[in-house]
Write a protein that holds these residues in place. Structure first.
Motif, PDB file in Angstrom:
ATOM      1  N   THR A  46      42.164  89.028  52.030  1.00 38.69           N
ATOM      2  CA  THR A  46      41.483  89.469  50.962  1.00 38.69           C
ATOM      3  C   THR A  46      42.403  90.392  49.957  1.00 38.69           C
ATOM      4  OG1 THR A  46      40.566  91.600  51.994  1.00 38.69           O
ATOM      5  CG2 THR A  46      39.215  89.609  52.028  1.00 38.69           C
ATOM      6  N   ASP A  47      43.653  90.925  50.319  1.00 38.02           N
ATOM      7  CA  ASP A  47      44.277  91.422  49.482  1.00 38.02           C
ATOM      8  C   ASP A  47      44.750  90.582  48.096  1.00 38.02           C
ATOM      9  OD1 ASP A  47      46.412  93.648  48.652  1.00 38.02           O
ATOM     10  OD2 ASP A  47      47.689  92.043  48.703  1.00 38.02           O
ATOM     11  N   PRO A  48      44.735  90.992  47.030  1.00 35.96           N
ATOM     12  CA  PRO A  48      44.590  90.132  45.771  1.00 35.96           C
ATOM     13  C   PRO A  48      46.226  89.457  45.652  1.00 35.96           C
ATOM     14  CG  PRO A  48      43.372  91.846  45.270  1.00 35.96           C
ATOM     15  CD  PRO A  48      43.819  92.250  46.681  1.00 35.96           C
ATOM     16  N   LYS A  49      47.451  90.459  46.227  1.00 33.82           N
ATOM     17  CA  LYS A  49      48.686  89.970  45.986  1.00 33.82           C
ATOM     18  C   LYS A  49      48.799  88.883  47.029  1.00 33.82           C
ATOM     19  CE  LYS A  49      50.574  94.056  43.768  1.00 33.82           C
ATOM     20  NZ  LYS A  49      51.582  95.271  43.859  1.00 33.82           N
ATOM     21  N   ALA A  50      48.297  88.993  48.424  1.00 33.05           N
ATOM     22  CA  ALA A  50      48.590  88.003  49.342  1.00 33.05           C
ATOM     23  C   ALA A  50      47.980  86.731  49.169  1.00 33.05           C
ATOM     24  CB  ALA A  50      48.291  88.803  50.822  1.00 33.05           C
ATOM     25  N   VAL A  51      46.851  86.960  48.741  1.00 29.96           N
ATOM     26  CA  VAL A  51      46.146  85.817  48.401  1.00 29.96           C
ATOM     27  C   VAL A  51      46.836  84.867  47.265  1.00 29.96           C
ATOM     28  CG1 VAL A  51      44.122  84.565  47.399  1.00 29.96           C
ATOM     29  CG2 VAL A  51      44.027  86.496  49.143  1.00 29.96           C
ATOM     30  N   SER A  52      47.191  85.732  46.247  1.00 29.80           N
ATOM     31  CA  SER A  52      48.017  85.188  45.213  1.00 29.80           C
ATOM     32  C   SER A  52      49.172  84.329  45.562  1.00 29.80           C
ATOM     33  CB  SER A  52      48.429  86.212  44.082  1.00 29.80           C
ATOM     34  OG  SER A  52      48.982  85.435  42.940  1.00 29.80           O
ATOM     35  N   ALA A  53      49.909  84.981  46.512  1.00 32.31           N
ATOM     36  CA  ALA A  53      51.024  84.242  47.025  1.00 32.31           C
ATOM     37  C   ALA A  53      50.788  82.938  47.649  1.00 32.31           C
ATOM     38  CB  ALA A  53      51.871  85.209  48.020  1.00 32.31           C
ATOM     39  N   MET A  54      49.458  82.871  48.358  1.00 35.09           N
ATOM     40  CA  MET A  54      49.096  81.866  49.199  1.00 35.09           C
ATOM     41  C   MET A  54      48.783  80.641  48.369  1.00 35.09           C
ATOM     42  SD  MET A  54      46.745  83.479  52.236  1.00 35.09           S
ATOM     43  CE  MET A  54      46.233  81.876  53.161  1.00 35.09           C
ATOM     44  N   LEU A  55      47.960  81.226  47.075  1.00 27.58           N
ATOM     45  CA  LEU A  55      47.544  80.149  46.229  1.00 27.58           C
ATOM     46  C   LEU A  55      48.967  79.395  45.419  1.00 27.58           C
ATOM     47  CD1 LEU A  55      44.828  81.949  44.447  1.00 27.58           C
ATOM     48  CD2 LEU A  55      44.563  79.765  45.358  1.00 27.58           C
ATOM     49  N   GLN A  56      50.074  80.463  45.093  1.00 26.05           N
ATOM     50  CA  GLN A  56      51.110  79.892  44.757  1.00 26.05           C
ATOM     51  C   GLN A  56      51.946  78.798  45.501  1.00 26.05           C
ATOM     52  OE1 GLN A  56      53.881  82.686  42.959  1.00 26.05           O
ATOM     53  NE2 GLN A  56      52.295  84.134  42.817  1.00 26.05           N
ATOM     54  N   ARG A  57      51.980  79.101  47.051  1.00 24.47           N
ATOM     55  CA  ARG A  57      52.369  78.185  47.671  1.00 24.47           C
ATOM     56  C   ARG A  57      51.502  77.032  47.830  1.00 24.47           C
ATOM     57  NH1 ARG A  57      53.050  83.000  50.746  1.00 24.47           N
ATOM     58  NH2 ARG A  57      51.561  82.477  52.462  1.00 24.47           N
ATOM     59  N   TYR A  58      50.143  77.071  47.779  1.00 28.72           N
ATOM     60  CA  TYR A  58      49.440  75.943  48.056  1.00 28.72           C
ATOM     61  C   TYR A  58      49.682  75.070  46.923  1.00 28.72           C
ATOM     62  CZ  TYR A  58      45.714  72.883  49.411  1.00 28.72           C
ATOM     63  OH  TYR A  58      44.767  71.554  49.590  1.00 28.72           O
ATOM     64  N   GLY A  59      49.830  75.644  45.796  1.00 22.28           N
ATOM     65  CA  GLY A  59      49.674  74.732  44.407  1.00 22.28           C
ATOM     66  C   GLY A  59      51.284  74.034  44.430  1.00 22.28           C
ATOM     67  N   LYS A  60      52.247  74.849  44.777  1.00 25.96           N
ATOM     68  CA  LYS A  60      53.273  74.015  44.961  1.00 25.96           C
ATOM     69  C   LYS A  60      53.193  72.816  45.725  1.00 25.96           C
ATOM     70  CE  LYS A  60      57.810  74.113  43.745  1.00 25.96           C
ATOM     71  NZ  LYS A  60      58.106  73.953  41.959  1.00 25.96           N
ATOM     72  N   MET A  61      52.875  73.029  46.816  1.00 18.66           N
ATOM     73  CA  MET A  61      52.717  72.003  47.946  1.00 18.66           C
ATOM     74  C   MET A  61      51.714  70.712  47.365  1.00 18.66           C
ATOM     75  SD  MET A  61      52.148  73.259  51.732  1.00 18.66           S
ATOM     76  CE  MET A  61      50.992  74.694  51.415  1.00 18.66           C
ATOM     77  N   ARG A  62      50.882  71.039  46.477  1.00 24.11           N
ATOM     78  CA  ARG A  62      50.127  69.827  45.634  1.00 24.11           C
ATOM     79  C   ARG A  62      51.172  69.074  44.994  1.00 24.11           C
ATOM     80  NH1 ARG A  62      43.999  72.152  43.887  1.00 24.11           N
ATOM     81  NH2 ARG A  62      43.855  69.822  43.815  1.00 24.11           N
ATOM     82  N   SER A  63      51.918  69.653  44.263  1.00 23.33           N
ATOM     83  CA  SER A  63      52.776  69.272  43.684  1.00 23.33           C
ATOM     84  C   SER A  63      53.820  68.225  44.365  1.00 23.33           C
ATOM     85  CB  SER A  63      53.398  70.043  42.504  1.00 23.33           C
ATOM     86  OG  SER A  63      54.418  70.887  43.098  1.00 23.33           O
ATOM     87  N   GLN A  64      54.123  68.650  45.580  1.00 20.93           N
ATOM     88  CA  GLN A  64      55.205  68.032  46.315  1.00 20.93           C
ATOM     89  C   GLN A  64      54.618  67.006  47.088  1.00 20.93           C
ATOM     90  OE1 GLN A  64      56.219  71.757  48.479  1.00 20.93           O
ATOM     91  NE2 GLN A  64      57.621  72.455  47.075  1.00 20.93           N
ATOM     92  N   ALA A  65      53.434  66.977  47.473  1.00 16.44           N
ATOM     93  CA  ALA A  65      52.942  65.779  48.400  1.00 16.44           C
ATOM     94  C   ALA A  65      52.433  64.572  47.383  1.00 16.44           C
ATOM     95  CB  ALA A  65      51.505  66.308  48.750  1.00 16.44           C
ATOM     96  N   LEU A  66      52.303  63.623  48.041  1.00 17.38           N
ATOM     97  CA  LEU A  66      51.774  62.446  47.522  1.00 17.38           C
ATOM     98  C   LEU A  66      50.466  62.653  46.588  1.00 17.38           C
ATOM     99  CD1 LEU A  66      52.394  59.730  50.211  1.00 17.38           C
ATOM    100  CD2 LEU A  66      54.030  60.195  48.461  1.00 17.38           C
TER     101      LEU A  66
END
Length: 286
Positions: free
Chosen positions: A250-270
């Protein structure tokens, strides 16, 4: 192990083990009492509701989650009053029956989320698993499950999947590794059912499925599987698991990092469309 492998179904024992499904047993007992009051055997009742006697028996024993149309089908053989009683009993059921205790907090968040993001690298996400794949997962569970626990876990996962149908305004995003499809987990028939199911679910307007290619030099998911949920008040929380344990982030900074990683993966995936094309090709090659 992940919830989509074990936790969404519970594990063998101790504090992390599955909770007995009192609500399923209660529903089964009510159905049995109403059936007997109507002077019908299971063999007589089953064809009238268009299910097998074996399936009806499992429901009455609290080992199977009742199908959504069972109440409506029961009105003719049992009568309108009995159908209302059965409907009331059905409302007491929860899709969390059979879920591991440590998974309940995330299950609660899932049910109210506005958006759900899932990245998985070890097993197909539980919300996307067809029944043959679910059974293949639990057949390989160690320590081995009893038949009763096995059936309860399968029922719990199938019931949990109703989220996608019941929440058409919730956005479900999945990024899964191509290796999971190439593995042919459970054999060719299970893989065929999986590919068909992914294609079907991917046609829903609230479901986006993306495959991460086998070769991806820029892969941002090296830290492992993760889930993210947007709550009703538009906050984001994260969730990770490993070997029958979990952590809600629930820590905003940690969740923000997860969102950044997930967003990057969406751009890398088909893309969603390219993923559907790949699934169709794989299905045709079986």
């Amino acid at each position: 192990m992940t919830a989509d492998n074990e936790g969404g179904a519970g594990s063998g024992g101790g504090n992390g083990g599955p909770e007995l499904s009192d609500s399923l047993k209660t529903f089964g007992a009510v159905l049995k009492a109403l059936r007997e009051e109507a002077r019908l055997t299971q063999e007589e009742f089953a064809p009238r509701v268009r299910y097998s006697p074996h399936y009806v028996a499992k429901i009455e024993q609290g080992k199977r989650f009742p199908p959504r149309d069972l109440v409506a089908r029961s009105e003719e053989p049992l009568g309108p009053v009995a159908a209302r009683v059965l409907s009331a009993a059905a409302r007491s059921l929860t899709r969390r029956a059979g879920l591991a205790s440590w998974f309940h907090q995330w299950a609660s968040i899932e049910e109210e989320a506005l958006s759900l993001y899932t990245y998985e690298s070890s097993v197909i996400p539980g919300l996307l698993q067809p029944e043959p794949y679910i059974r293949a997962v639990f057949e390989r569970r160690l320590p081995l499950l009893t038949e009763e626990v096995f059936e309860r876990q399968v029922a719990a996962r199938l019931a949990r999947q109703q989220l996608i149908v019941e929440r058409p305004d919730t956005m479900f995003s999945f990024v899964i590794e191509q290796a999971l499809l190439e593995r042919h987990f459970g054999g060719p028939d299970t893989t065929r059912a999986l590919l068909d199911h992914l294609l079907e679910q991917g046609r829903r307007r609230n479901v986006e499925i993306q495959v991460m290619p086998l070769r991806q030099e820029d892969h941002s998911g090296f830290e492992g599987p993760m889930r993210l949920a947007e709550t009703a008040d538009n906050r984001w929380v994260g969730y990770v698991e490993a070997h029958d344990s979990s952590a809600l982030i629930t820590d905003p900074k940690a969740v923000s990092a997860m969102l950044q990683r997930y967003g990057k993966m969406r751009s890398q995936a088909l893309s969603h469309r390219a993923t559907a094309s790949l699934l169709e090709q794989m299905r045709g090659a079986l």
